[in-house]
Scaffold this motif. Structure first.
Motif, mmCIF file in Angstrom:
data_model
loop_
_atom_site.group_PDB
_atom_site.id
_atom_site.type_symbol
_atom_site.label_atom_id
_atom_site.label_comp_id
_atom_site.label_asym_id
_atom_site.label_seq_id
_atom_site.Cartn_x
_atom_site.Cartn_y
_atom_site.Cartn_z
ATOM 1 N N MET A 276 0.845 -1.212 0.000
ATOM 2 C CA MET A 276 0.000 0.000 0.000
ATOM 3 C C MET A 276 0.871 1.250 0.000
ATOM 4 S SD MET A 276 -3.070 -1.008 2.478
ATOM 5 C CE MET A 276 -4.191 -2.298 1.964
ATOM 6 N N GLN A 277 1.941 1.161 0.805
ATOM 7 C CA GLN A 277 2.891 2.274 0.905
ATOM 8 C C GLN A 277 3.616 2.501 -0.432
ATOM 9 O OE1 GLN A 277 2.833 3.829 3.586
ATOM 10 N NE2 GLN A 277 4.745 4.898 3.928
ATOM 11 N N THR A 278 3.781 1.424 -1.177
ATOM 12 C CA THR A 278 4.523 1.509 -2.437
ATOM 13 C C THR A 278 3.743 2.290 -3.487
ATOM 14 O OG1 THR A 278 5.401 -0.664 -1.950
ATOM 15 C CG2 THR A 278 5.683 0.096 -4.202
ATOM 16 N N LEU A 279 2.440 2.084 -3.534
ATOM 17 C CA LEU A 279 1.643 2.747 -4.574
ATOM 18 C C LEU A 279 1.262 4.169 -4.207
ATOM 19 C CD1 LEU A 279 -0.902 0.292 -6.185
ATOM 20 C CD2 LEU A 279 1.384 0.934 -6.903
ATOM 21 N N TYR A 280 1.329 4.500 -2.908
ATOM 22 C CA TYR A 280 0.789 5.791 -2.485
ATOM 23 C C TYR A 280 1.534 6.236 -1.240
ATOM 24 C CZ TYR A 280 -2.994 9.163 -1.522
ATOM 25 O OH TYR A 280 -3.728 10.294 -1.311
ATOM 26 N N LYS A 281 2.143 7.400 -1.306
ATOM 27 C CA LYS A 281 2.898 7.880 -0.133
ATOM 28 C C LYS A 281 1.915 8.082 1.029
ATOM 29 C CE LYS A 281 6.646 11.113 0.696
ATOM 30 N NZ LYS A 281 6.182 11.929 1.808
ATOM 31 N N GLY A 282 2.250 7.521 2.185
ATOM 32 C CA GLY A 282 1.319 7.615 3.312
ATOM 33 C C GLY A 282 0.207 6.585 3.218
ATOM 34 N N GLY A 283 0.405 5.575 2.380
ATOM 35 C CA GLY A 283 -0.630 4.567 2.155
ATOM 36 C C GLY A 283 -0.981 3.761 3.397
ATOM 37 N N ARG A 284 0.044 3.438 4.196
ATOM 38 C CA ARG A 284 -0.267 2.642 5.386
ATOM 39 C C ARG A 284 -1.118 3.427 6.382
ATOM 40 N NH1 ARG A 284 5.486 -0.030 6.667
ATOM 41 N NH2 ARG A 284 5.925 2.198 6.746
ATOM 42 N N GLU A 285 -0.887 4.741 6.443
ATOM 43 C CA GLU A 285 -1.702 5.581 7.333
ATOM 44 C C GLU A 285 -3.166 5.535 6.899
ATOM 45 O OE1 GLU A 285 1.461 6.032 6.547
ATOM 46 O OE2 GLU A 285 2.062 8.094 6.967
ATOM 47 N N LYS A 286 -3.374 5.632 5.591
ATOM 48 C CA LYS A 286 -4.753 5.587 5.083
ATOM 49 C C LYS A 286 -5.394 4.248 5.469
ATOM 50 C CE LYS A 286 -4.643 9.539 2.844
ATOM 51 N NZ LYS A 286 -5.175 10.710 3.564
ATOM 52 N N ALA A 287 -4.601 3.180 5.403
ATOM 53 C CA ALA A 287 -5.133 1.859 5.765
ATOM 54 C C ALA A 287 -5.519 1.829 7.247
ATOM 55 C CB ALA A 287 -4.108 0.778 5.449
ATOM 56 N N MET A 288 -4.672 2.424 8.098
ATOM 57 C CA MET A 288 -4.995 2.427 9.533
ATOM 58 C C MET A 288 -6.239 3.262 9.801
ATOM 59 S SD MET A 288 -1.344 2.471 11.488
ATOM 60 C CE MET A 288 -0.290 3.345 10.339
ATOM 61 N N LEU A 289 -6.433 4.311 9.012
ATOM 62 C CA LEU A 289 -7.630 5.148 9.191
ATOM 63 C C LEU A 289 -8.868 4.500 8.579
ATOM 64 C CD1 LEU A 289 -6.112 8.701 8.590
ATOM 65 C CD2 LEU A 289 -6.841 7.682 10.763
ATOM 66 N N ALA A 290 -8.686 3.379 7.904
ATOM 67 C CA ALA A 290 -9.837 2.657 7.337
ATOM 68 C C ALA A 290 -10.004 1.308 8.036
ATOM 69 C CB ALA A 290 -9.652 2.472 5.838
ATOM 70 N N GLY A 291 -9.387 1.140 9.232
ATOM 71 C CA GLY A 291 -9.682 -0.049 10.029
ATOM 72 C C GLY A 291 -8.564 -1.061 10.175
ATOM 73 N N ALA A 292 -7.394 -0.843 9.543
ATOM 74 C CA ALA A 292 -6.272 -1.780 9.745
ATOM 75 C C ALA A 292 -5.683 -1.547 11.145
ATOM 76 C CB ALA A 292 -5.210 -1.574 8.677
ATOM 77 N N GLU A 329 6.080 5.132 14.985
ATOM 78 C CA GLU A 329 5.459 5.496 16.258
ATOM 79 C C GLU A 329 4.878 6.912 16.159
ATOM 80 O OE1 GLU A 329 7.977 5.457 19.683
ATOM 81 O OE2 GLU A 329 6.281 5.768 21.031
ATOM 82 N N ALA A 330 5.679 7.827 15.604
ATOM 83 C CA ALA A 330 5.216 9.216 15.476
ATOM 84 C C ALA A 330 3.973 9.276 14.587
ATOM 85 C CB ALA A 330 6.333 10.080 14.900
ATOM 86 N N VAL A 331 4.016 8.515 13.508
ATOM 87 C CA VAL A 331 2.891 8.532 12.564
ATOM 88 C C VAL A 331 1.615 8.006 13.225
ATOM 89 C CG1 VAL A 331 2.026 7.316 10.523
ATOM 90 C CG2 VAL A 331 4.266 8.404 10.443
ATOM 91 N N ILE A 332 1.762 6.899 13.958
ATOM 92 C CA ILE A 332 0.580 6.269 14.572
ATOM 93 C C ILE A 332 -0.038 7.205 15.612
ATOM 94 C CG2 ILE A 332 -0.119 4.354 16.086
ATOM 95 C CD1 ILE A 332 1.912 2.628 14.396
ATOM 96 N N ILE A 333 0.832 7.842 16.414
ATOM 97 C CA ILE A 333 0.315 8.781 17.411
ATOM 98 C C ILE A 333 -0.343 9.967 16.709
ATOM 99 C CG2 ILE A 333 1.053 10.410 19.224
ATOM 100 C CD1 ILE A 333 3.010 8.139 20.074
ATOM 101 N N GLY A 334 0.271 10.400 15.613
ATOM 102 C CA GLY A 334 -0.295 11.504 14.823
ATOM 103 C C GLY A 334 -1.705 11.202 14.290
ATOM 104 N N LEU A 335 -2.004 9.930 14.126
ATOM 105 C CA LEU A 335 -3.338 9.552 13.619
ATOM 106 C C LEU A 335 -4.373 9.482 14.745
ATOM 107 C CD1 LEU A 335 -2.391 6.540 11.256
ATOM 108 C CD2 LEU A 335 -2.847 8.904 10.588
ATOM 109 N N GLY A 336 -3.886 9.686 15.987
ATOM 110 C CA GLY A 336 -4.809 9.570 17.122
ATOM 111 C C GLY A 336 -4.939 8.129 17.587
ATOM 112 N N LEU A 337 -4.015 7.270 17.153
ATOM 113 C CA LEU A 337 -4.028 5.872 17.590
ATOM 114 C C LEU A 337 -2.826 5.646 18.513
ATOM 115 C CD1 LEU A 337 -4.910 4.407 14.073
ATOM 116 C CD2 LEU A 337 -6.446 4.525 16.051
ATOM 117 N N THR A 338 -2.699 4.471 19.098
ATOM 118 C CA THR A 338 -1.545 4.211 19.962
ATOM 119 C C THR A 338 -0.821 2.946 19.499
ATOM 120 O OG1 THR A 338 -2.875 2.883 21.467
ATOM 121 C CG2 THR A 338 -2.680 5.226 21.998
ATOM 122 N N VAL A 339 0.437 2.812 19.911
ATOM 123 C CA VAL A 339 1.212 1.619 19.540
ATOM 124 C C VAL A 339 1.056 0.578 20.649
ATOM 125 C CG1 VAL A 339 3.495 0.737 18.968
ATOM 126 C CG2 VAL A 339 2.862 3.067 18.318
#
Ligand code: 5AD
Ligand code: SF4
Length: 371
Positions: A276-292, A329-339
């Protein structure tokens, strides 16, 4: 469409997957809400080891297929596994994934047994190990389970047998039926079982993807790893790349698959994958915001990464492992989620599945021979 319901028809699933991205935010928000309500805010880290790129198979989509004679083949040493495990423990990862090409010869089976023993010893059994090593015999699955592996990932790649056979050679080594059977054997052996598909394959339709979602639900799967198909020049599917959706569309279709799956199976673990990250910069974040709720930082020594390119443009070739974890870690916290540091993060779906099975057994009256 009412997104609160649990059961969707095939047509409804197709309609959800067809939602234009500009209109898909309510779908993504609902999926995240369900994930939070069911599993909380945590995202689990799994340290990924691409243990070996040796492979006996010849999947038409894969850059490390055995027909590629020009590729340098490697297998990590036990010392390298030990050092990655130490890193995982020090960084409070409570889980590792061992992935490799598919081989089933005794030397390989035993080398994985030694890897499992090494991780258990080095981590004092504090690390839950997931294996992703393809189809194996029941004995091998059991042996690895006895040596401490609790989870197994085996992607079905596509649940449509015709499509499956289009993207694999037509021989005994690449049988759809055997792959489904392997998933069932894994469940019987007591593993937490994961599967998944590639999204945006040539010849694949939205109906196929809807059927994949129905297959996942029917097979009562505990964990998912799905991602976009990405073409690789040295593979037989490459000449069909004109059939592919543009990269961004393929990416969003993958995110929609995650979100719709979260509506269907609330309590499973779902990975935000590297593809997901390969096709779209920040792709994994989008996945986490859609339930991953799972992310798999790569702990493979950098010197091997060039040799484990299942698809092209895979990121992380020159990134230091430490950087990746800190960034994540920074990215996940930035999304309002926790590690979920220090938490093994077993899929809740697994425990619910076992409970359901034992209740079903209890409610079947013993056979007495009398009517
Ligand atoms: N694009 C995307 N994913 C791929 N995989 C293999 N080749 C590709 C590709 N070209 C995935 C398969 C396999 C997993 C290890 O990697 O789904 O199960
Ligand atoms: Fe081997 Fe897996 Fe690639 Fe198929 S997808 S060729 S089994 S490494």
């Amino acid at each position: 469409m009412d997104l609160n319901k649990k059961n969707f028809s095939r047509d409804e699933l197709v309609e959800l997957l067809r939602t234009p991205v500009e209109e898909a935010q309510p779908l993504f928000d609902k999926a995240l809400e369900i994930k939070r309500q069911t599993l909380g805010d945590e995202v689990y880290l799994r340290g990924l080891l691409e243990y070996s790129n040796r492979c006996a198979k010849n999947c038409f989509y894969c850059g490390v297929r055995c027909a590629r004679k020009d590729l340098h083949r490697y297998e990590m040493t036990l010392e390298e596994v030990r050092s990655a495990t130490r890193y995982a423990v020090e960084n409070r990862f409570a889980s590792m994934v061992i992935q490799a090409g598919e081989r089933s010869n005794p030397a390989f089976v035993n080398s994985i047994t030694r890897v499992l023993d090494c991780i258990n010893r080095e981590s004092n059994s504090s690390i839950a190990v997931t294996l992703s090593l393809g189809e194996q015999s029941e004995d091998t699955f059991r042996k690895w389970h006895d040596h401490g592996a609790t989870r197994y990932l085996l992607r079905i790649e596509s649940s449509n047998p015709d499509l499956y056979h289009k993207i694999h050679p037509n021989d005994r080594l690449h049988s759809y039926k055997k792959r489904v059977e392997a998933l069932t054997v894994l469940q019987k052996t007591g593993y937490q079982v994961g599967t998944g598909v590639m999204i945006g394959l040539p010849f694949q339709t939205l109906e196929d993807l809807a059927d994949d979602l129905i297959f996942f639900k029917e097979m009562d799967i505990d964990m998912f790893g799905m991602g976009p198909y990405i073409e690789h020049h040295a593979t037989p599917l490459y000449p069909y790349r004109h059939l592919l959706l543009p990269e961004e569309e393929r990416f969003w279709l993958s995110i929609k698959m995650i979100a719709v799956l979260r509506l269907l199976v609330n309590d499973a673990n779902m990975a935000a994958t590297t593809a997901m990250q390969t096709l779209y910069k920040g792709g994994r974040e989008k996945a986490m915001l859609a339930g991953a709720n799972v992310i798999m930082p790569n702990l493979t020594p950098l010197k091997y990464r060039e040799d484990y390119l299942l698809y092209e443009n895979k990121p992380g070739l020159d990134q230091e492992i430490e950087d990746t974890v800190k960034n994540l870690e920074a990215v996940i916290i930035g999304l309002g989620l926790t590690v979920g540091f220090g938490h093994k993060g077993d899929p809740q779906h697994f425990y619910n599945r076992i409970k359901k099975q034992s209740n079903a057994q209890k409610s079947t009256p013993p056979f007495t021979g009398e009517s």
